[in-house]
Design an enzyme around this catalytic site. Structure first.
Site, PDB file in Angstrom:
ATOM      1  N   ARG A 225      15.725   6.724  10.375  1.00 14.67           N
ATOM      2  CA  ARG A 225      15.115   7.065   9.099  1.00 14.67           C
ATOM      3  C   ARG A 225      13.605   7.133   9.320  1.00 14.67           C
ATOM      4  NH1 ARG A 225      13.013   2.175   6.308  1.00 14.67           N
ATOM      5  NH2 ARG A 225      12.889   3.429   4.441  1.00 14.67           N
ATOM      6  N   GLU A 267       6.469   6.230  10.536  1.00 14.42           N
ATOM      7  CA  GLU A 267       7.299   5.444  11.445  1.00 14.42           C
ATOM      8  C   GLU A 267       8.659   6.100  11.585  1.00 14.42           C
ATOM      9  OE1 GLU A 267       5.544   0.989  10.457  1.00 14.42           O
ATOM     10  OE2 GLU A 267       7.585   1.498   9.872  1.00 14.42           O
ATOM     11  N   LYS A 319       1.695  -0.926   0.373  1.00  8.82           N
ATOM     12  CA  LYS A 319       1.304  -0.208   1.575  1.00  8.82           C
ATOM     13  C   LYS A 319      -0.189  -0.373   1.879  1.00  8.82           C
ATOM     14  CE  LYS A 319       5.017   3.227   1.194  1.00  8.82           C
ATOM     15  NZ  LYS A 319       5.704   3.087   2.491  1.00  8.82           N
TER      16      LYS A 319
END
Lengths: 348, 317, 200
Positions: A225, A267, A319
């Site tokens: 993912r 990522e 974040k």
């Protein structure tokens, strides 16, 4: 593939840049104008990604390979605890040696070679100038623990999860380029203890479902993912350990420097079942792209503008974007004509 | 799901009712590595209908030139084990899944007690290979009906030395589980594979002696039971199908071309779980996965082993 | 990044209650954990053998050893200190069998010190009954210099090791027995919120 490995830095003078080719293959994560936290898992490994894309192989090696391995070496010299392996993980250590050496030598034979004569293995890593013979399964024949040895030779962080009691425990890891979490602190934690901080996700049961899915992950069928955040400067080591050193950068963004200083950090998270140990390898490979590089594809610039504008405040805080998000939106706004971008992450 | 194409290299009659099959990869390459306690699901084409049965991998985890499975012939079954016994010969070709481990040794344990009843010995054959290799403290207690049923006894004596204990029912041998459990040091884990009543008894004994649940491990695959025919509607797929009495719901879905998830096909792992939207009768839960409360709520079903007594069952799939 | 969220790794503590199924019971308590012991022994005692290890603590609100002695006739061992109680526990464990139930009461630091000892014998923390008594003080692990500051009552805490001002996250490591502390003014050096006593 004929990769030219670059000499560049992820600290101090920050000479990191992406070539035109690296920008083109950047794993841009936003297929829609609105971003929601989701698990969005798909198959990974052989045959699951286009040739040349970061998804082509199980473990991607790109132009930043040598520089990223060097950055890892610097981090480990300063803080050896970024590598942790609890004692019951030795089978998993050798599983990782096999996974990494097999896939690098198969996918990049011009750079990596592996010869096996039973348990007598011969490993050649040309970019890093390594030539090692050793006995698979015999720790004493390598200069350090097997997982530390091989994980110093790949990009991205690797966390190895032991499976027991219907749960997954972060019992081993090589973590030098993380977005604000600490392997030394989180070692031994269960799946939920370790994911605790993600806002909203717990409440809607995402982690219960994700855990159940992962407990059933099969050997030979890895999955992946994408996740994302933003980083100031092309810094890989945004660890909590070194927050005092990189934290001040978060307050340094101005309308003048935003395009060069703010990086989208994506990522690529991949999960592999390991055969001997029944553990799961969780790889977190970060890709960095500056806003100026990103907007060379206007479609991406427009999309990022919309995503950031609509981002839920909790996620923005989680974040760590609050200090500079508005500056980034203001920078991107003039580039966004409001045209319908359609679905998809493609650059053009 | 990744599939391996294998060829039967050898078939050995172990006891009157147990056969041991040696499988090698058709392309001649070694098979994937695995951990002790793993199983594979074997696909068999029986008169045009695909049967899939789980079998534990038995051999050493260090040598994967071949896989080893053993099958007990179940006379009153739907035919999978009979097919393996009567139709599968050296040279036969089969398809198997990659190994899956639902019965792993707990690496945090300080001592491991393994209890096998009859053919339940099979998953321990590979676990013992791992336990020996890792130098863990363990004991194996193996109970079987009569000397003729002593599958793998010699092999076990060679592998385990004085760590193995045999209990032969016909000779009056009896494994006293409460006694065994009542004098184990802290940090002991117990593992059982055998007939259902034996597994249930162990769970009750362990609980009554105050053993924590996560120190008690069992593996039990249920063969899909035979039942009444019923109709299933798959809402998202827009498909309606009939589950015949001698077929599991999962098999019926596969037969209809539905790509439904599964792993163990024995009601143990939970991978095939489906959400039930509607049922105008009773769900016959046969799995070991859902809790009693979940079974009672009727919101999910394991189509690999469970059925329904109803005229209409609607799944969110 | 570091503020506000409820993090699931914070352990849950409960009131001690005898467990129904057991081969034996071992209770370890310190300081204000004495109160939990008194409440436990007011419940109907189980038939299986009980061992109680107790140490008074200077900083606790009250001394419990004397009253416990009058209430617990058998299996009681009064220890001079926390360390002595942990040592006494270590001596017990090789003889304990599976099915022994463990109960711990006292400060959070003591509870996790006991659990660390039990872990060496394969006893997992989630199988142990735990009651937090008296102080809510925390052990705080400085993620920057790795020092663990004990008996922390205030957030913001000045690290015992590197003197950085730490915000204490609700993120708990069972392995370290401590909460994570992260520098609060990293982004704007000197901008330090007032400290508050939130773990009295």
């Amino acid at each position: 593939m004929n990769t030219q490995f670059k000499q560049e830095t992820f600290r101090d003078d920050y000479t990191y840049t992406n070539s035109a080719e690296a920008i083109r293959r950047f794993p841009f994560p936003f297929a829609e104008d609105e971003y929601m936290y989701s698990v969005n898992i798909e198959m990974h490994g052989e045959g699951t990604g286009a040739a040349g894309s970061v998804f082509e192989h199980g473990i991607d090696v790109d132009e930043h390979y040598i520089a990223e391995c060097e950055d890892r070496r610097i981090v480990l010299d300063e803080d050896p605890d970024r590598y942790t392996a609890l004692p019951h993980m030795m089978d998993a250590q050798w599983d990782m040696v096999e996974l990494m050496m097999d896939s690098l030598s198969k996918d990049y034979p011009e750079h990596f070679q592996l010869q096996k004569d039973g348990d007598n293995w011969h490993w050649v890593n040309k970019p890093l100038g390594i030539d090692q013979t050793f006995v698979f399964g015999d720790e004493a024949t390598l200069p350090m623990q097997p997982f530390e040895y091989i994980s110093r030779q790949v990009q991205g962080d690797w966390i190895i999860l032991d499976q027991r009691d219907d749960d997954l425990f972060a019992d081993m890891g090589m973590v030098t380029s993380q977005a604000d979490w600490s392997m030394a602190f989180d070692a031994g934690m269960s799946f939920k203890e370790w994911h605790g901080p993600v806002p909203q996700a717990n409440e809607i049961g995402i982690f219960d479902r994700a855990l159940k899915y992962l407990l059933h992950l099969q050997y030979g069928s890895p999955v992946r993912r994408l996740n994302w955040t933003m980083t100031i400067n092309p810094r890989l080591d945004t660890s909590p350990e070194n927050y005092p050193f990189w934290g001040p950068d978060n307050a340094s963004v101005t309308p003048e420097n935003v395009g060069d200083k703010v990086y989208l950090r994506v990522e690529l998270q991949a999960l592999f079942r390991l055969p001997r140990s029944n553990a799961i390898a969780f790889s977190v490979r970060g890709y960095l792209i500056s806003l100026n590089e990103l907007i060379t594809y206007p479609r991406w610039g427009k999309r990022l503008h919309r995503v950031l504008k609509q981002l839920h405040p909790d996620l923005s805080e989680y974040k760590g974007l609050d200090n500079y998000r508005q500056t980034v939106i203001d920078f991107l706004a003039p580039l966004d004509d409001g045209a319908d971008l359609g679905l998809g992450t493609h650059p053009e | 799901m990744s599939i391996l194409n294998v060829k039967v290299a050898d078939v050995e009659q172990v006891t009157d009712v147990v056969k041991h099959f040696t499988l090698v990869q058709e392309n001649g390459e070694p098979l994937p590595h695995f951990s002790g306690g793993s199983h594979v699901v074997v696909s068999m084409n029986i008169n045009g209908r695909i049967h899939r049965n789980p079998y534990s991998l038995m051999g050493s985890t260090a040598n994967t030139d071949s896989y080893h499975i053993s099958v007990r012939k179940q006379e009153n079954s739907r035919g999978g084990s009979v097919f393996m016994h009567e139709q599968v010969k050296p040279g036969s070709r089969l398809q198997i899944t990659y190994p899956v481990n639902l019965f792993a040794i707990s690496k945090m344990g300080r001592r491991h007690i393994l209890i096998a009843g009859g053919i339940g010995i099979t998953p321990f054959m590979s676990q013992i290979a791992d336990l020996n290799r890792l130098g863990y403290d363990y004991e194996l207690h193996y109970a079987y009906r009569s000397p003729e049923n002593a599958a793998f006894r010699e092999q076990l004596e060679a592998m385990c030395g004085n760590r193995v204990h045999f209990y032969v029912e016909s000779e009056g041998g009896r494994l006293d589980i409460p006694d065994l459990l009542s004098h184990q040091p802290l940090g002991t884990h117990v593992y059982i594979c055998g007939p259902d009543p034996m597994v249930k008894a162990l769970h009750i004994n362990a609980r009554e002696l105050g053993w924590p649940e996560n120190h008690v491990h069992s593996e039990e695959f249920t063969a899909p039971p035979i039942g009444d025919e019923f109709k299933v509607q798959l809402k998202q797929s827009g498909v309606e199908l009939v589950v015949p009495g001698d077929m599991s719901m999962l098999e019926a879905m596969e037969e209809a071309g539905i790509d439904a998830p599964f792993l163990c096909r024995g009601g143990a792992c939970g991978r095939c779980e489906q959400q039930v939207l509607e049922c105008d009768g009773v769900i016959m839960h046969n799995d070991h996965y859902l809790s009693d409360a979940e079974k009672a709520s009727g919101n999910s079903i394991m189509p690999c082993v469970s059925r329904a007594k109803c005229s209409r069952l609607v799944l969110d799939f | 990044m570091e503020r506000g969220y409820w993090i699931r790794s914070k352990p849950l503590y409960d009131s001690l209650v005898w467990r129904q199924f057991a081969t034996g019971h071992v209770v370890v308590a310190q300081g204000d954990g004495g109160l939990a012991v008194l409440k436990l022994f007011q419940q109907m005692c189980p038939r299986e053998p009980i061992k109680l290890l107790f140490a008074d603590d200077k900083s606790a609100s009250k001394k419990y050893a004397d009253i416990i002695q009058t209430l617990v006739p058998e299996g009681l061992q009064i220890c001079e200190s926390e360390q002595a109680a942990l040592a006494a526990l270590k001596e017990q464990l090789p003889d304990c069998l599976m099915g022994t139930q463990f109960y711990v009461a006292g400060s959070e630091e003591f509870i996790w010190a006991v659990l660390e000892v039990l872990k060496e014998y394969g006893v997992q923390d989630n199988n142990v009954a735990k009651e937090l008594c008296g102080t809510l003080a925390r052990s705080v692990y400085c993620v920057h210099c790795k020092t663990i500051s004990k008996d922390v009552h205030f957030s913001i805490h000045e690290c015992d090791g590197c003197r950085r001002h730490l915000f204490v996250r609700d993120h708990f490591s069972r392995r370290l027995g401590a909460y994570m502390g992260v520098m609060v003014d990293a982004e704007e050096p000197g901008n330090i919120p007032a400290k508050e006593e939130i773990y009295p």
